[in-house]
Motif scaffolding. Structure first.
Motif, PDB file in Angstrom:
ATOM      1  N   ARG A 127       0.884  -1.079   0.209  1.00 48.44           N
ATOM      2  CA  ARG A 127       0.020   0.048   0.062  1.00 48.44           C
ATOM      3  C   ARG A 127       0.683   1.361  -0.057  1.00 48.44           C
ATOM      4  O   ARG A 127       0.610   2.190  -0.631  1.00 48.44           O
ATOM      5  N   ARG A 128       2.000   1.313   0.683  1.00 44.54           N
ATOM      6  CA  ARG A 128       2.970   2.273   0.945  1.00 44.54           C
ATOM      7  C   ARG A 128       3.458   2.676  -0.438  1.00 44.54           C
ATOM      8  O   ARG A 128       3.769   3.755  -1.007  1.00 44.54           O
ATOM      9  N   SER A 129       3.969   1.260  -1.236  1.00 41.51           N
ATOM     10  CA  SER A 129       4.481   1.768  -2.682  1.00 41.51           C
ATOM     11  C   SER A 129       3.686   2.170  -3.330  1.00 41.51           C
ATOM     12  O   SER A 129       3.943   2.932  -4.374  1.00 41.51           O
ATOM     13  N   ARG A 130       2.413   1.891  -3.352  1.00 38.91           N
ATOM     14  CA  ARG A 130       1.492   2.246  -4.437  1.00 38.91           C
ATOM     15  C   ARG A 130       1.090   3.735  -4.207  1.00 38.91           C
ATOM     16  O   ARG A 130       0.986   4.709  -4.963  1.00 38.91           O
ATOM     17  N   GLN A 131       1.266   4.243  -3.076  1.00 30.70           N
ATOM     18  CA  GLN A 131       1.159   5.624  -2.546  1.00 30.70           C
ATOM     19  C   GLN A 131       2.065   6.410  -3.010  1.00 30.70           C
ATOM     20  O   GLN A 131       2.224   7.377  -3.277  1.00 30.70           O
ATOM     21  N   ASP A 132       3.599   5.733  -3.047  1.00 27.01           N
ATOM     22  CA  ASP A 132       4.661   6.343  -3.357  1.00 27.01           C
ATOM     23  C   ASP A 132       4.731   6.638  -4.823  1.00 27.01           C
ATOM     24  O   ASP A 132       5.400   7.389  -5.185  1.00 27.01           O
ATOM     25  N   HIS A 133       3.949   5.707  -5.648  1.00 29.21           N
ATOM     26  CA  HIS A 133       4.193   5.678  -7.021  1.00 29.21           C
ATOM     27  C   HIS A 133       2.495   5.680  -7.371  1.00 29.21           C
ATOM     28  O   HIS A 133       1.831   4.652  -7.810  1.00 29.21           O
ATOM     29  N   PRO A 134       1.850   6.829  -7.210  1.00 31.03           N
ATOM     30  CA  PRO A 134       0.466   6.879  -7.958  1.00 31.03           C
ATOM     31  C   PRO A 134       0.405   6.674  -9.069  1.00 31.03           C
ATOM     32  O   PRO A 134       1.267   6.803 -10.012  1.00 31.03           O
ATOM     33  N   SER A 135      -0.875   6.137  -9.479  1.00 30.80           N
ATOM     34  CA  SER A 135      -1.001   5.739 -10.802  1.00 30.80           C
ATOM     35  C   SER A 135      -1.259   6.824 -11.879  1.00 30.80           C
ATOM     36  O   SER A 135      -1.129   6.530 -12.865  1.00 30.80           O
ATOM     37  N   PHE A 179       0.613   9.086 -12.533  1.00 31.32           N
ATOM     38  CA  PHE A 179       1.850   9.354 -13.163  1.00 31.32           C
ATOM     39  C   PHE A 179       1.668   8.773 -14.655  1.00 31.32           C
ATOM     40  O   PHE A 179       2.449   9.122 -15.559  1.00 31.32           O
ATOM     41  N   LEU A 180       0.879   7.614 -14.926  1.00 29.05           N
ATOM     42  CA  LEU A 180       0.864   7.008 -16.034  1.00 29.05           C
ATOM     43  C   LEU A 180       0.130   7.707 -16.987  1.00 29.05           C
ATOM     44  O   LEU A 180       0.200   7.527 -18.421  1.00 29.05           O
ATOM     45  N   TRP A 181      -0.865   8.729 -16.852  1.00 31.47           N
ATOM     46  CA  TRP A 181      -1.931   9.575 -17.661  1.00 31.47           C
ATOM     47  C   TRP A 181      -1.059  10.402 -18.812  1.00 31.47           C
ATOM     48  O   TRP A 181      -1.421  10.114 -19.777  1.00 31.47           O
ATOM     49  N   PRO A 182      -0.019  10.981 -18.453  1.00 29.88           N
ATOM     50  CA  PRO A 182       0.602  11.740 -19.396  1.00 29.88           C
ATOM     51  C   PRO A 182       1.281  10.685 -20.637  1.00 29.88           C
ATOM     52  O   PRO A 182       0.816  11.050 -21.711  1.00 29.88           O
ATOM     53  N   ALA A 183       1.827  10.040 -20.086  1.00 30.25           N
ATOM     54  CA  ALA A 183       2.512   9.010 -21.061  1.00 30.25           C
ATOM     55  C   ALA A 183       1.340   8.260 -21.999  1.00 30.25           C
ATOM     56  O   ALA A 183       1.441   8.060 -23.196  1.00 30.25           O
ATOM     57  N   LEU A 184       0.114   7.667 -21.229  1.00 33.40           N
ATOM     58  CA  LEU A 184      -0.904   7.313 -21.835  1.00 33.40           C
ATOM     59  C   LEU A 184      -1.581   8.187 -23.049  1.00 33.40           C
ATOM     60  O   LEU A 184      -1.891   7.583 -23.967  1.00 33.40           O
ATOM     61  N   ALA A 185      -1.676   9.298 -22.575  1.00 32.92           N
ATOM     62  CA  ALA A 185      -2.302  10.319 -23.520  1.00 32.92           C
ATOM     63  C   ALA A 185      -1.444  10.411 -24.507  1.00 32.92           C
ATOM     64  O   ALA A 185      -2.061  10.572 -25.630  1.00 32.92           O
ATOM     65  N   MET A 186      -0.216  10.535 -24.466  1.00 35.39           N
ATOM     66  CA  MET A 186       0.825  10.875 -25.826  1.00 35.39           C
ATOM     67  C   MET A 186       0.704   9.494 -26.642  1.00 35.39           C
ATOM     68  O   MET A 186       0.568   9.814 -27.765  1.00 35.39           O
ATOM     69  N   LEU A 187       0.578   8.446 -26.044  1.00 37.75           N
ATOM     70  CA  LEU A 187       0.547   6.957 -26.829  1.00 37.75           C
ATOM     71  C   LEU A 187      -0.887   7.141 -27.493  1.00 37.75           C
ATOM     72  O   LEU A 187      -0.880   6.728 -28.555  1.00 37.75           O
ATOM     73  N   VAL A 188      -2.008   7.439 -26.846  1.00 33.95           N
ATOM     74  CA  VAL A 188      -3.254   7.426 -27.601  1.00 33.95           C
ATOM     75  C   VAL A 188      -3.328   8.421 -28.879  1.00 33.95           C
ATOM     76  O   VAL A 188      -3.613   8.180 -29.809  1.00 33.95           O
ATOM     77  N   ILE A 189      -2.790   9.591 -28.438  1.00 32.76           N
ATOM     78  CA  ILE A 189      -2.864  10.679 -29.403  1.00 32.76           C
ATOM     79  C   ILE A 189      -1.970  10.317 -30.676  1.00 32.76           C
ATOM     80  O   ILE A 189      -2.301  10.646 -31.843  1.00 32.76           O
ATOM     81  N   PHE A 190      -0.697  10.056 -30.334  1.00 35.24           N
ATOM     82  CA  PHE A 190       0.448   9.919 -31.425  1.00 35.24           C
ATOM     83  C   PHE A 190       0.508   8.852 -31.897  1.00 35.24           C
ATOM     84  O   PHE A 190       1.428   8.526 -33.092  1.00 35.24           O
ATOM     85  N   PHE A 191      -0.143   7.747 -31.314  1.00 39.14           N
ATOM     86  CA  PHE A 191      -0.009   6.282 -32.074  1.00 39.14           C
ATOM     87  C   PHE A 191      -1.073   5.322 -32.467  1.00 39.14           C
ATOM     88  O   PHE A 191      -1.405   5.148 -33.423  1.00 39.14           O
ATOM     89  N   PHE A 192      -2.324   5.530 -31.266  1.00 37.31           N
ATOM     90  CA  PHE A 192      -3.345   4.593 -31.545  1.00 37.31           C
ATOM     91  C   PHE A 192      -4.608   5.415 -32.339  1.00 37.31           C
ATOM     92  O   PHE A 192      -4.953   4.745 -33.186  1.00 37.31           O
ATOM     93  N   THR A 193      -4.456   6.664 -32.103  1.00 38.90           N
ATOM     94  CA  THR A 193      -5.302   7.579 -33.071  1.00 38.90           C
ATOM     95  C   THR A 193      -5.144   7.554 -34.587  1.00 38.90           C
ATOM     96  O   THR A 193      -5.836   7.086 -35.345  1.00 38.90           O
ATOM     97  N   PRO A 194      -3.575   7.763 -34.871  1.00 36.13           N
ATOM     98  CA  PRO A 194      -3.114   7.609 -36.338  1.00 36.13           C
ATOM     99  C   PRO A 194      -3.483   5.969 -36.889  1.00 36.13           C
ATOM    100  O   PRO A 194      -3.706   6.063 -38.047  1.00 36.13           O
ATOM    101  N   THR A 195      -3.298   5.153 -36.244  1.00 38.94           N
ATOM    102  CA  THR A 195      -3.333   3.823 -36.430  1.00 38.94           C
ATOM    103  C   THR A 195      -4.892   3.565 -36.821  1.00 38.94           C
ATOM    104  O   THR A 195      -4.967   2.946 -37.921  1.00 38.94           O
TER     105      THR A 195
END
Length: 310
Positions: free
Chosen positions: A22-30, A32-48
């Motif tokens: 639980r402490r590790s999940r609090q130290d690394h909140p999920s 943090f993944l949203w910016p990378a996921l947004a870039m992946l959706v915009i520049f990879f999944f959408t053009p595909t």
């Protein structure tokens, strides 16, 4: 006292583990993944996704409206004949690059295996082309290999006679020359992967083979080469599939010539898109995507099966 403390510790262990997770999940909140996921959706999944959609339309620069035409673009490409020809050239190019890149990388790894100061410097030097621009590498080699370039001038000085070999002017051998250039650029990466594989081999196995009287090449063939199977899988698969998407080096050196002998599918797509035939170019890119996907799975499955056998 000891007998009463040990069970208490065992009971507390699962709870402590949950608290640690639980402490590790609090130290690394999920989030943090949203910016990378947004870039992946915009520049990879959408053009595909749009690539799949526009391949079945009549999208071009000659009309403002886009209509659905089904498989007409693919039928036209097959009737044209250029698609199959460029696909064959792309496959030949990819196979040549995979062979040369692995040969160069494995050779360098074996030569520079010892951890000396000179070898460390040489490893860094051979890795420099990997981080260089592919277009820059292509233009440099174009200047070197043209009839009045550096290589022919050097051979003229060395032999004393006039040498003007058109290194990039043969419809048969130019694709081999360009594949060697591509392999030269990326051989440093293959070298590092093979070096890492060589370092993981247990020295006791090699010493046992030496005690049995095996020489260097016998040990390499019977011991080291089978143990390098994971490195071979990674290097061969990445080189083959990566060169299937090749464009920049060939475009800079030959631009698909002479006579279309080095015209990769990506160069055909680039030229078609430049002519305003956007839907046909998109259809060709979809074909390339499917070919790479269909080629990837059998190659990886075969190499993985080879690892288990060895």
């Amino acid at each position: 006292m000891t007998t009463t403390l040990l069970p208490a510790r065992r009971k507390d262990q699962p709870r402590d583990a949950r608290l640690a997770d639980r402490r590790s999940r609090q130290d690394h909140p999920s989030w943090f993944l949203w910016p990378a996921l947004a870039m992946l959706v915009i520049f990879f999944f959408t053009p595909t996704i749009y690539n799949f959609v526009y391949a079945f339309t009549d999208w071009s620069s000659f009309k403002s409206e886009i209509g659905f035409v089904g498989f007409d673009n693919f039928v036209k490409l097959l009737q044209n004949g250029s698609l199959l020809s460029d696909l064959r050239v792309t496959l030949v190019y990819a196979i040549l690059v995979a062979i040369f890149q692995n040969l160069f990388g494995l050779g360098l790894a074996l030569v520079l295996e010892r951890d000396t100061r000179i070898n460390r410097f040489a490893r860094a030097a051979f890795f420099v082309p990997v981080i260089m621009s592919a277009l820059a590498v292509g233009y440099v080699f174009q200047a070197i290999l043209k009839p009045d370039g550096v290589l022919n001038n050097f051979l003229t000085t060395l032999t004393g006679g006039e040498v003007s070999i058109p290194w990039l002017g043969s419809t048969t051998w130019t694709i081999v020359v360009v594949a060697i250039i591509h392999a030269w650029k990326w051989m440093g990466l293959s070298m590092l992967i093979y070096l890492a594989g060589l370092k993981t081999i247990n020295e006791e196995v090699i010493e046992a083979a030496q005690l049995d009287g095996a020489g260097y090449w016998r040990i390499f063939k019977a011991v080291r080469w089978p143990l390098l199977a994971p490195a071979v899988t990674f290097n061969f698969a990445t080189a083959l599939l990566g060169s299937m998407n090749g464009f920049d080096i060939v475009q800079a050196t030959t631009a698909g010539g002479p006579g279309g002998s080095t015209e990769l599918l990506n160069i055909f797509i680039f030229r078609t898109f430049g002519q305003g035939l956007f839907a046909q170019a998109t259809a060709m890119s979809l074909v390339l995507f499917l070919v790479v996907a269909l080629l990837a799975f059998p190659v990886i499955i075969y190499l993985r099966r080879r690892e288990r056998v060895l």
